[in-house]
Motif scaffolding. Structure first.
Motif, PDB file in Angstrom:
ATOM      1  N   ALA A 146      36.238 -38.080  -7.575  1.00 48.34           N
ATOM      2  CA  ALA A 146      37.353 -37.168  -7.753  1.00 48.34           C
ATOM      3  C   ALA A 146      38.237 -37.302  -9.039  1.00 48.34           C
ATOM      4  N   ASN A 147      39.165 -36.298  -9.106  1.00 50.05           N
ATOM      5  CA  ASN A 147      40.022 -36.781 -10.161  1.00 50.05           C
ATOM      6  C   ASN A 147      41.150 -37.277  -9.710  1.00 50.05           C
ATOM      7  N   ILE A 148      42.251 -37.690 -10.200  1.00 49.55           N
ATOM      8  CA  ILE A 148      43.293 -38.648  -9.501  1.00 49.55           C
ATOM      9  C   ILE A 148      44.034 -38.004  -8.341  1.00 49.55           C
ATOM     10  N   ARG A 149      43.895 -36.548  -8.170  1.00 48.95           N
ATOM     11  CA  ARG A 149      44.264 -35.873  -6.962  1.00 48.95           C
ATOM     12  C   ARG A 149      43.812 -35.973  -5.804  1.00 48.95           C
ATOM     13  N   GLY A 150      42.555 -36.491  -6.046  1.00 47.03           N
ATOM     14  CA  GLY A 150      41.544 -36.323  -4.819  1.00 47.03           C
ATOM     15  C   GLY A 150      40.490 -35.060  -4.764  1.00 47.03           C
ATOM     16  N   VAL A 151      40.380 -34.431  -5.854  1.00 47.66           N
ATOM     17  CA  VAL A 151      39.710 -33.277  -6.041  1.00 47.66           C
ATOM     18  C   VAL A 151      38.368 -33.400  -6.771  1.00 47.66           C
ATOM     19  N   ASP A 152      37.270 -33.094  -6.133  1.00 47.15           N
ATOM     20  CA  ASP A 152      36.012 -33.113  -6.949  1.00 47.15           C
ATOM     21  C   ASP A 152      36.013 -31.850  -7.894  1.00 47.15           C
ATOM     22  N   LEU A 153      35.930 -32.366  -9.366  1.00 49.82           N
ATOM     23  CA  LEU A 153      36.075 -31.476 -10.390  1.00 49.82           C
ATOM     24  C   LEU A 153      34.900 -30.471 -10.436  1.00 49.82           C
ATOM     25  N   ASN A 154      33.696 -31.069  -9.985  1.00 50.68           N
ATOM     26  CA  ASN A 154      32.482 -30.221  -9.985  1.00 50.68           C
ATOM     27  C   ASN A 154      32.198 -29.217  -8.767  1.00 50.68           C
ATOM     28  N   ARG A 155      33.312 -29.192  -8.107  1.00 52.63           N
ATOM     29  CA  ARG A 155      33.349 -28.103  -6.859  1.00 52.63           C
ATOM     30  C   ARG A 155      34.450 -27.109  -7.183  1.00 52.63           C
ATOM     31  N   PRO A 171      42.265 -33.957   0.167  1.00 54.88           N
ATOM     32  CA  PRO A 171      42.170 -34.809  -1.096  1.00 54.88           C
ATOM     33  C   PRO A 171      41.292 -36.289  -0.461  1.00 54.88           C
ATOM     34  N   ALA A 172      40.230 -36.558  -1.267  1.00 56.79           N
ATOM     35  CA  ALA A 172      39.379 -37.482  -0.797  1.00 56.79           C
ATOM     36  C   ALA A 172      38.973 -38.065  -2.010  1.00 56.79           C
ATOM     37  N   SER A 173      38.112 -39.286  -1.997  1.00 56.80           N
ATOM     38  CA  SER A 173      37.218 -39.763  -3.208  1.00 56.80           C
ATOM     39  C   SER A 173      36.167 -38.927  -3.628  1.00 56.80           C
ATOM     40  N   MET A 174      35.787 -38.093  -2.649  1.00 53.04           N
ATOM     41  CA  MET A 174      34.588 -37.112  -3.147  1.00 53.04           C
ATOM     42  C   MET A 174      34.664 -35.906  -2.003  1.00 53.04           C
ATOM     43  N   MET A 175      34.096 -34.957  -2.642  1.00 48.24           N
ATOM     44  CA  MET A 175      33.656 -33.805  -1.659  1.00 48.24           C
ATOM     45  C   MET A 175      34.745 -32.844  -1.219  1.00 48.24           C
ATOM     46  N   TYR A 176      35.985 -32.849  -1.944  1.00 46.42           N
ATOM     47  CA  TYR A 176      37.159 -32.008  -1.667  1.00 46.42           C
ATOM     48  C   TYR A 176      37.022 -31.056  -2.567  1.00 46.42           C
ATOM     49  N   LYS A 177      36.869 -29.824  -2.409  1.00 49.55           N
ATOM     50  CA  LYS A 177      36.863 -28.670  -3.466  1.00 49.55           C
ATOM     51  C   LYS A 177      38.164 -28.142  -4.047  1.00 49.55           C
TER      52      LYS A 177
END
Length: 306
Positions: A146-155, A171-177
């Motif tokens: 993700a980005n530094i706020r825990g948002v997956d930029l490709n979602r 917010p998470a290391s991956m999978m949060y849109k």
């Protein structure tokens, strides 16, 4: 000319900036760059222009933090193509000088500089370390996408965003849109940059699977054109073409480009599957062999046929 970019190292944001300045110094007209936006932690997001032609294509990398080897690949391309242009050399049968006088390749080599820095350098690269540790439930950031706020930029892109599958909801290391489409400055920057240009096609490089996504909900003439170029892309790289089926999850950059701009867009995964971690540097030689002509091939297709 000697190479400026060394892709066989842990290629940091700081190294990329240093190399961009050197490339512009050595090739002052051929290679130029602009700051097109800022990340959450206020790092510059750079766009690089290579060539002089009116036909424009766009290649970007490192939407996902752990996929920073895509930045190395794109910077290597810029360096390699520039050397060939100045020396009046061909690459794989492509006359580089003639082509880059007719077409321009734009690059955003690192969409997610905060995330890349977090994966490579650890939590002290972040402006708010405590927040990132809380999102991550710990100090191991090797799998972070993700980005530094825990948002997956490709979602983040407005292509069927409401129906994205497997969204973790926080917010998470991956999978949060994210809370809304384009809530994050990095995705908004790439979105706006794209709309400010007339790109005939686009590529978003990702890093694990040796496959190419190319088809998201396109039909008719766009489907035929996309399929033709995807097959050339597949032949060049030996990556498998992926059919996402009738109801794929959206939100990706190329999903949006295909459905909104109605032009071909491709998401290549550059390495054999390595799982949730950065691609090891030992894979780079094959990645480079597979992809070193891709920018020239796509610029040729755009100039001649799109």
């Amino acid at each position: 000319m000697e190479s400026i970019v060394n892709p066989k190292v842990i290629y940091t944001y700081q190294q990329m900036v240093k190399d961009l300045k050197k490339l512009n110094q050595v090739y002052p007209n051929l290679v130029t760059y602009d700051v097109i936006g800022k990340s959450v932690d206020n790092r510059n997001i750079y766009a690089v222009k290579l060539g002089f032609g009116e036909t424009e294509i766009f290649l970007n990398g490192a939407h996902h933090a752990r996929e920073w080897l895509t930045t190395s690949l794109l910077m290597n391309m810029i360096d390699y193509y520039s050397q060939a242009y100045e020396a009046n050399n061909s690459i794989g049968g492509y006359d580089v000088k003639t082509l880059l006088n007719k077409a321009t390749i734009w690059f955003v080599p690192m969409v997610n500089p905060d995330g890349v820095s977090l994966v490579q350098l650890g939590v002290n690269s972040a402006k708010r370390p405590d927040e990132v540790i809380a999102i991550n439930n710990g100090n191991d950031f090797s799998t972070w996408k993700a980005n530094i706020r825990g948002v997956d930029l490709n979602r983040q892109y407005p292509a069927d965003w409401d129906s994205i599958q497997d969204n973790v909801g926080h917010p998470a290391s991956m999978m949060y849109k994210g809370p809304t489409p384009l809530s994050e400055p990095e995705s908004k920057t790439v979105y706006t940059f794209t709309l400010n240009h007339d790109f005939k096609l686009a590529v978003a490089y990702h890093s694990s699977g040796e496959e190419i996504f190319w088809k998201y909900k396109c039909k008719g003439e766009l489907l035929e054109t996309s399929k033709r170029i995807a097959e050339i892309f597949s032949e060049k790289t030996e990556y498998q073409l992926v059919d996402p089926g009738p109801n794929p999850s959206g939100g990706g950059y190329t999903d949006w480009f295909l459905t909104t701009l109605k032009r071909p867009a491709f998401t290549p995964e550059i390495s054999p599957l390595v799982g949730p971690r950065p691609v090891p540097l030992k894979n780079y030689d094959k990645i480079w062999k597979d992809n070193k002509e891709v920018g020239l091939m796509l610029a040729t297709e755009a100039y001649l046929h799109l």
